[in-house]
Motif scaffolding. Structure first.
Motif, PDB file in Angstrom:
ATOM      1  N   GLY A   1       0.819  -1.199   0.000  1.00  0.00           N
ATOM      2  CA  GLY A   1       0.000   0.000   0.000  1.00  0.00           C
ATOM      3  C   GLY A   1       0.853   1.249   0.000  1.00  0.00           C
ATOM      4  N   TRP A   2       0.207   2.372  -0.184  1.00  0.00           N
ATOM      5  CA  TRP A   2       0.925   3.639  -0.214  1.00  0.00           C
ATOM      6  C   TRP A   2       0.726   4.382   1.097  1.00  0.00           C
ATOM      7  CZ3 TRP A   2      -2.756   7.532   0.054  1.00  0.00           C
ATOM      8  CH2 TRP A   2      -4.039   7.213  -0.374  1.00  0.00           C
ATOM      9  N   GLY A   3       1.603   5.330   1.336  1.00  0.00           N
ATOM     10  CA  GLY A   3       1.504   6.206   2.490  1.00  0.00           C
ATOM     11  C   GLY A   3       1.180   7.611   2.029  1.00  0.00           C
ATOM     12  N   THR A   4       1.156   8.558   2.972  1.00  0.00           N
ATOM     13  CA  THR A   4       0.917   9.951   2.612  1.00  0.00           C
ATOM     14  C   THR A   4       2.052  10.822   3.120  1.00  0.00           C
ATOM     15  OG1 THR A   4      -0.436  10.269   4.588  1.00  0.00           O
ATOM     16  CG2 THR A   4      -1.606   9.775   2.535  1.00  0.00           C
ATOM     17  N   LEU A   5       2.355  11.850   2.355  1.00  0.00           N
ATOM     18  CA  LEU A   5       3.371  12.827   2.738  1.00  0.00           C
ATOM     19  C   LEU A   5       2.808  14.220   2.518  1.00  0.00           C
ATOM     20  CD1 LEU A   5       4.713  14.191  -0.040  1.00  0.00           C
ATOM     21  CD2 LEU A   5       5.851  11.985  -0.127  1.00  0.00           C
ATOM     22  N   TYR A   6       3.408  15.172   3.209  1.00  0.00           N
ATOM     23  CA  TYR A   6       3.018  16.576   3.126  1.00  0.00           C
ATOM     24  C   TYR A   6       4.145  17.295   2.401  1.00  0.00           C
ATOM     25  CZ  TYR A   6       1.026  20.962   4.961  1.00  0.00           C
ATOM     26  OH  TYR A   6       0.442  22.201   5.104  1.00  0.00           O
ATOM     27  N   LEU A   7       3.869  17.774   1.199  1.00  0.00           N
ATOM     28  CA  LEU A   7       4.874  18.396   0.350  1.00  0.00           C
ATOM     29  C   LEU A   7       4.707  19.912   0.354  1.00  0.00           C
ATOM     30  CD1 LEU A   7       7.046  18.190  -2.001  1.00  0.00           C
ATOM     31  CD2 LEU A   7       5.069  18.143  -3.548  1.00  0.00           C
ATOM     32  N   THR A   8       5.829  20.624   0.530  1.00  0.00           N
ATOM     33  CA  THR A   8       5.836  22.081   0.427  1.00  0.00           C
ATOM     34  C   THR A   8       6.743  22.467  -0.729  1.00  0.00           C
ATOM     35  OG1 THR A   8       5.515  22.298   2.810  1.00  0.00           O
ATOM     36  CG2 THR A   8       6.282  24.247   1.636  1.00  0.00           C
ATOM     37  N   THR A   9       6.170  23.146  -1.725  1.00  0.00           N
ATOM     38  CA  THR A   9       6.909  23.626  -2.887  1.00  0.00           C
ATOM     39  C   THR A   9       6.911  25.150  -2.867  1.00  0.00           C
ATOM     40  OG1 THR A   9       4.949  23.745  -4.318  1.00  0.00           O
ATOM     41  CG2 THR A   9       6.153  21.655  -4.276  1.00  0.00           C
ATOM     42  N   VAL A  10       7.666  25.734  -3.786  1.00  0.00           N
ATOM     43  CA  VAL A  10       7.656  27.181  -3.986  1.00  0.00           C
ATOM     44  C   VAL A  10       6.871  27.446  -5.261  1.00  0.00           C
ATOM     45  CG1 VAL A  10       9.076  29.217  -4.446  1.00  0.00           C
ATOM     46  CG2 VAL A  10       9.862  27.482  -2.824  1.00  0.00           C
ATOM     47  N   GLY A  11       5.838  28.286  -5.157  1.00  0.00           N
ATOM     48  CA  GLY A  11       5.013  28.606  -6.319  1.00  0.00           C
ATOM     49  C   GLY A  11       5.840  29.203  -7.445  1.00  0.00           C
ATOM     50  N   ARG A  12       5.668  28.682  -8.638  1.00  0.00           N
ATOM     51  CA  ARG A  12       6.487  29.115  -9.776  1.00  0.00           C
ATOM     52  C   ARG A  12       6.184  30.541 -10.206  1.00  0.00           C
ATOM     53  NH1 ARG A  12       2.404  26.182 -10.942  1.00  0.00           N
ATOM     54  NH2 ARG A  12       1.069  26.534 -12.748  1.00  0.00           N
ATOM     55  N   ARG A  13       4.989  31.041  -9.922  1.00  0.00           N
ATOM     56  CA  ARG A  13       4.643  32.414 -10.296  1.00  0.00           C
ATOM     57  C   ARG A  13       4.677  33.361  -9.103  1.00  0.00           C
ATOM     58  NH1 ARG A  13      -0.393  31.079 -14.263  1.00  0.00           N
ATOM     59  NH2 ARG A  13      -0.600  29.339 -12.857  1.00  0.00           N
ATOM     60  N   THR A  14       4.260  32.872  -7.934  1.00  0.00           N
ATOM     61  CA  THR A  14       4.147  33.748  -6.767  1.00  0.00           C
ATOM     62  C   THR A  14       5.393  33.767  -5.902  1.00  0.00           C
ATOM     63  OG1 THR A  14       3.274  32.001  -5.341  1.00  0.00           O
ATOM     64  CG2 THR A  14       1.661  33.276  -6.648  1.00  0.00           C
ATOM     65  N   GLY A  15       6.165  32.673  -5.932  1.00  0.00           N
ATOM     66  CA  GLY A  15       7.305  32.560  -5.033  1.00  0.00           C
ATOM     67  C   GLY A  15       6.887  32.216  -3.614  1.00  0.00           C
ATOM     68  N   GLU A  16       5.593  32.016  -3.383  1.00  0.00           N
ATOM     69  CA  GLU A  16       5.072  31.670  -2.062  1.00  0.00           C
ATOM     70  C   GLU A  16       5.045  30.160  -1.881  1.00  0.00           C
ATOM     71  OE1 GLU A  16       1.262  33.500  -1.511  1.00  0.00           O
ATOM     72  OE2 GLU A  16       2.013  35.486  -2.068  1.00  0.00           O
ATOM     73  N   GLU A  17       5.098  29.729  -0.624  1.00  0.00           N
ATOM     74  CA  GLU A  17       5.036  28.291  -0.346  1.00  0.00           C
ATOM     75  C   GLU A  17       3.642  27.759  -0.640  1.00  0.00           C
ATOM     76  OE1 GLU A  17       6.461  27.526   3.627  1.00  0.00           O
ATOM     77  OE2 GLU A  17       8.543  27.598   2.922  1.00  0.00           O
ATOM     78  N   ARG A  18       3.611  26.577  -1.230  1.00  0.00           N
ATOM     79  CA  ARG A  18       2.367  25.861  -1.551  1.00  0.00           C
ATOM     80  C   ARG A  18       2.460  24.478  -0.935  1.00  0.00           C
ATOM     81  NH1 ARG A  18      -0.457  30.104  -2.537  1.00  0.00           N
ATOM     82  NH2 ARG A  18       0.135  31.225  -4.409  1.00  0.00           N
TER      83      ARG A  18
END
Length: 158
Positions: free
Chosen positions: A44-61
């Motif tokens: 089975g699969w698990g879950t993770l919480y991913l934080t990226t940087v918005g490509r247009r805003t530069g804000e965390e997503r």
């Protein structure tokens, strides 16, 4: 009912999929991470919480994704609930591949890349073992679903 209609996998409406993931992410935030993440099981699969940087805003997503482990790497798919466009988190990672994840064991810094060739086939087969309907779901999209590898990276600041 036609045979083609019978074989087509049933997917909830897009609004429902988006709502379910928002609720999941909200539960994670409200409980400060005590609820919402789990480790993958052998089949089975698990879950993770991913934080990226918005490509247009530069804000965390932030987004919660399903994954499995492949050695030190975390493997997920850029499937957007099997909808047609690539998910925003994957577009963000293509623009800025360094990101943060939180798994049940704690936070990690990662570098994202797409699996190609034999590696993609091997990882796709692993996903197919976890989800037997994977190929029929992927066939709903006009483009190939990216298999995304989140490789560990080292940094003094998490």
């Amino acid at each position: 009912m036609s045979k083609a209609r019978e074989e087509r996998p049933r997917i909830p409406p897009r609004w429902f999929v988006r709502l379910a993931w928002r609720v999941h992410r909200g539960m994670y935030r409200i409980t400060r991470g005590r609820v919402g993440l789990w480790r993958p099981k052998p089949q089975g699969w698990g879950t993770l919480y991913l934080t990226t940087v918005g490509r247009r805003t530069g804000e965390e997503r932030e987004v919660i994704l399903g994954y499995f482990e492949d050695g030190p790497n975390l493997v997920t798919m850029a499937m957007n609930g099997w909808a047609e466009p690539d998910p925003a988190w994957w577009l963000n990672l293509q623009a800025q591949p360094d990101a943060r994840v939180v798994v049940r064991d704690g936070p990690r810094l990662v570098h994202a890349r797409v699996a190609r060739g034999d590696e993609r086939m091997r990882l796709w087969s692993r996903w197919r073992e976890i989800d037997t309907g994977l190929d029929s779901l992927a066939a709903r999209r006009s483009s190939e679903t990216a298999v995304v590898i989140l490789e560990p990276r080292v940094s003094p600041n998490l």
